[in-house]
Design an enzyme around this catalytic site. Structure first.
Site, PDB file in Angstrom:
ATOM      1  N   GLY A  12       0.819  -1.213   0.000  1.00 48.73           N
ATOM      2  CA  GLY A  12       0.000   0.000   0.000  1.00 48.73           C
ATOM      3  C   GLY A  12       0.849   1.257   0.000  1.00 48.73           C
ATOM      4  N   ASP A  13       0.215   2.396  -0.247  1.00 47.96           N
ATOM      5  CA  ASP A  13       0.878   3.704  -0.252  1.00 47.96           C
ATOM      6  C   ASP A  13       1.993   3.804  -1.294  1.00 47.96           C
ATOM      7  OD1 ASP A  13      -0.771   4.468   1.863  1.00 47.96           O
ATOM      8  OD2 ASP A  13       0.629   3.656   3.344  1.00 47.96           O
ATOM      9  N   LYS A  16      -0.469   5.217  -5.704  1.00 47.00           N
ATOM     10  CA  LYS A  16      -1.541   4.900  -6.663  1.00 47.00           C
ATOM     11  C   LYS A  16      -2.365   6.135  -7.005  1.00 47.00           C
ATOM     12  CE  LYS A  16      -3.070   1.935  -3.673  1.00 47.00           C
ATOM     13  NZ  LYS A  16      -1.998   1.956  -2.687  1.00 47.00           N
ATOM     14  N   ASN A  38     -10.131   3.145   4.603  1.00 47.30           N
ATOM     15  CA  ASN A  38      -8.777   2.792   5.062  1.00 47.30           C
ATOM     16  C   ASN A  38      -7.739   3.320   4.068  1.00 47.30           C
ATOM     17  OD1 ASN A  38      -9.776   0.935   3.177  1.00 47.30           O
ATOM     18  ND2 ASN A  38      -8.786  -0.840   4.089  1.00 47.30           N
ATOM     19  N   GLY A  40      -5.797   5.961   1.720  1.00 47.24           N
ATOM     20  CA  GLY A  40      -5.462   7.380   1.771  1.00 47.24           C
ATOM     21  C   GLY A  40      -4.623   7.665   0.545  1.00 47.24           C
ATOM     22  N   HIS A  41      -5.204   8.342  -0.427  1.00 45.66           N
ATOM     23  CA  HIS A  41      -4.514   8.603  -1.689  1.00 45.66           C
ATOM     24  C   HIS A  41      -4.261  10.111  -1.799  1.00 45.66           C
ATOM     25  CE1 HIS A  41      -6.471   4.672  -3.409  1.00 45.66           C
ATOM     26  NE2 HIS A  41      -5.656   4.457  -2.404  1.00 45.66           N
ATOM     27  N   ARG A 143     -23.740 -12.006   5.506  1.00 46.52           N
ATOM     28  CA  ARG A 143     -25.027 -11.716   4.862  1.00 46.52           C
ATOM     29  C   ARG A 143     -26.014 -11.012   5.788  1.00 46.52           C
ATOM     30  NH1 ARG A 143     -25.236 -17.810   3.016  1.00 46.52           N
ATOM     31  NH2 ARG A 143     -24.387 -17.871   5.116  1.00 46.52           N
ATOM     32  N   GLN A 225      -4.939  -0.113  -1.162  1.00 49.89           N
ATOM     33  CA  GLN A 225      -3.998  -1.002  -0.458  1.00 49.89           C
ATOM     34  C   GLN A 225      -3.026  -1.629  -1.481  1.00 49.89           C
ATOM     35  OE1 GLN A 225      -7.679  -1.625   0.585  1.00 49.89           O
ATOM     36  NE2 GLN A 225      -7.138   0.258   1.619  1.00 49.89           N
ATOM     37  N   ARG A 306       5.333   5.185   8.778  1.00 54.83           N
ATOM     38  CA  ARG A 306       5.409   3.950   8.011  1.00 54.83           C
ATOM     39  C   ARG A 306       6.758   3.284   8.236  1.00 54.83           C
ATOM     40  NH1 ARG A 306       3.253   7.158   2.725  1.00 54.83           N
ATOM     41  NH2 ARG A 306       1.028   7.159   3.203  1.00 54.83           N
ATOM     42  N   LYS A 332       8.454   7.536  -6.518  1.00 59.80           N
ATOM     43  CA  LYS A 332       9.317   8.037  -5.446  1.00 59.80           C
ATOM     44  C   LYS A 332      10.807   7.736  -5.670  1.00 59.80           C
ATOM     45  CE  LYS A 332       7.116   8.829  -1.539  1.00 59.80           C
ATOM     46  NZ  LYS A 332       6.253   8.839  -0.325  1.00 59.80           N
ATOM     47  N   ASP A 334      12.905   9.765  -6.618  1.00 54.09           N
ATOM     48  CA  ASP A 334      13.636  10.926  -6.090  1.00 54.09           C
ATOM     49  C   ASP A 334      13.984  10.775  -4.609  1.00 54.09           C
ATOM     50  OD1 ASP A 334      10.657  11.198  -6.064  1.00 54.09           O
ATOM     51  OD2 ASP A 334      11.149  12.814  -4.666  1.00 54.09           O
TER      52      ASP A 334
END
Ligand code: GDP
Ligand code: IMO
Ligand code: MG
Length: 431
Positions: A12-13, A16, A38, A40-41, A143, A225, A306, A332, A334
């Site tokens: 994740g992260d 995206k 959940n 976070g973009h 259900r 994710q 993270r 990333k 850079d």
């Protein structure tokens, strides 16, 4: 134009949101298909920063329509707040945002159960985002849960239904956690008010996506994710509760496999993970802190630091295989600008035996030690590069090496957080 599925290749992260935004300009639809708030973009456009949790990143492009697919778990309070936030910043939302009636409705008792369960488990917990994701999916699979389509019910029936659900959730909260009951009538009344805003967005996704099915409208599928957090193929039990891998795009939208088009994985040039669970290339102490600082690696949803480590090619190859990726995008790059050397884990040492095979099943991964191949760093800023040829030679060699170990072309490279900081390499980076 071919459709495209954008999938997190790691934990994740991966960036995206930035990539989906960059690719959204010319598409008709951007579709989320799993997960909930959940996610976070984060997307940077000039001086503006936008963080999206539920609404697809395509919403930042005026002509794009967005759908929250039936595979999602939708917190209606969070959805309303996110819509209002976007509208306050000048984005038109209401007539181009749609929610599948079959999407699960995530209620405050799900969030409470998530929090209480994690608190009870303490350091043995999963380290969830606390957004109620697991309990909401449990309610769906059992259900018994509410669905977004319930917001279309006549007021009295909706109220009755919500009250019944809250009362049975209160029994669970009391029995398992000795927790205070949630106010059933208040929540029912709040949902009736929310329905006034959200019911107009609720659609039969099968009908709404007819143009995509027919091939007359294009779609970009936005994963949330990452592959290693997939409920079936990730590092169980330290995973989320949905299929973050390619199958989720099918079940979570109801579109046929022929609608998927390209399947592309997003990989950071290194690795991060939030929450607990095995992470073979994790760097503890100062080296990890350095990557975290350089990459700004703090969660967009919870603000948590993270965990950081080097690129894990063993896990990445597994992601290529599980998803049938036909291309990768590296983000990333850079962040590694100041690194003296850039190690890549090309194999694991498992009990003294070197293996290039990712161990599924969950028992072996915690004992895997990375076997690194060191590549030279480039020690200069690359944020203004817009062409492969602009990159310093060691950065190009790093990308070529990643392409070789991934076994699929790298079709794009992100060199900064801004929308414009992209290098597109449709035929790969190895020339
Ligand atoms: P997502 O969940 O996969 O959309 O990723 P997040 O948005 O949670 O985390 C990625 C973070 O990295 C965000 O803060 C982005 O603004 C940032 N980001 C994305 N691409 C790049 C990049 O190429 N360079 C840098 N420095 N930051 C980036
Ligand atoms: P995006 O879309 C990174 C992690 C949590 C935890 C585990 C289960 O921004 O990449 P959950 O709340 O889903 O039950 O938590 O999954 N997790 C994420 N990690 N990025 C995310 O989303 C995540 N969504 C959940 O930290 O380890
Ligand atoms: Mg994120």
């Amino acid at each position: 134009m071919r459709n495209r599925v954008i999938i997190g290749g790691q934990w994740g992260d991966e960036g995206k949101g930035k990539i989906v935004d960059a690719l959204s300009r010319d598409v008709d639809w951007v579709l989320r298909y799993q997960g909930g708030a959940n996610a976070g973009h984060t997307i940077h456009i000039g001086a503006d920063k936008h963080v999206l949790h539920l609404i697809p990143s395509g919403i930042l492009h005026e002509g794009v329509r967005c759908l929250l697919g039936g595979g999602m778990v939708v917190d209606p309070w969070a959805l309303r707040d996110e819509m209002i936030g976007l509208e306050e910043r000048g984005f038109r939302v209401r007539d181009r945002l749609f929610v599948a009636g079959g999407a699960a409705l995530l209620m405050p008792y799900h969030m409470r159960m998530d929090e209480l369960r994690e608190a009870k488990l303490g350091r043995h917990g999963i380290g969830t985002t606390g957004r109620g994701i697991g309990p909401a999916y449990l309610d769906k699979v059992q259900r018994t849960g509410l669905r977004m389509g319930d917001l279309l019910l006549p007021t009295e029936r909706l109220e009755r239904k919500v009250i019944d659900k809250v009362l049975s959730a209160n029994e669970v909260l009391g029995a398992l956690y000795q927790a205070e009951p949630l106010p059933a009538r208040v929540l029912a009344e709040e949902l009736v008010v929310l329905a006034q805003t959200l019911a107009p967005l609720v659609v039969d996704a099968h009908l709404t996506l007819a143009g995509v099915r027919a091939g007359s409208e294009s779609a970009l599928f936005e994963g949330a994710q990452g592959t290693m957090l997939d409920i079936d193929h990730g590092t169980f039990p330290f995973v989320t509760s949905s299929n973050t891998t390619v199958g989720g795009a099918l079940t979570g939208t109801g579109l046929p496999a022929s609608a998927l088009g390209h399947v592309q994985g997003i990989f950071k040039a290194y690795c991060t993970r939030v929450g607990n669970g095995p992470f073979p290339t994790e760097l503890l102490g100062e080296p990890g802190d350095r990557l975290r600082e350089a990459g700004g690696e703090f969660g967009a949803t919870t603000g948590r630091a993270r965990r950081c480590g080097w690129f894990d090619a063993v896990a990445a190859r597994y992601a290529v295989e599980i998803n049938g990726l036909d291309g990768a995008i590296i983000t990333k790059l850079d962040v590694l600008d100041t690194a003296e050397s850039v190690p890549v884990a090309t194999a694991y040492d498992l009990d003294g035996v070197t293996t290039e095979v990712y161990p599924t099943g969950g028992e072996d991964l915690p004992r895997c030690r990375p076997v690194y191949r060191e590549l030279a760093g480039w020690r200069q800023p690359i944020g203004s590069c817009r062409d492969l040829g602009d990159l310093p030679a060691p950065a190009r060699r790093y990308l070529e090496f990643l392409e070789q170990v991934l076994g699929v072309p790298i079709v794009g490279v992100s060199v900064g957080r801004d929308r414009a900081q992209m290098i597109w390499t449709p035929t790969g980076v190895s020339g």
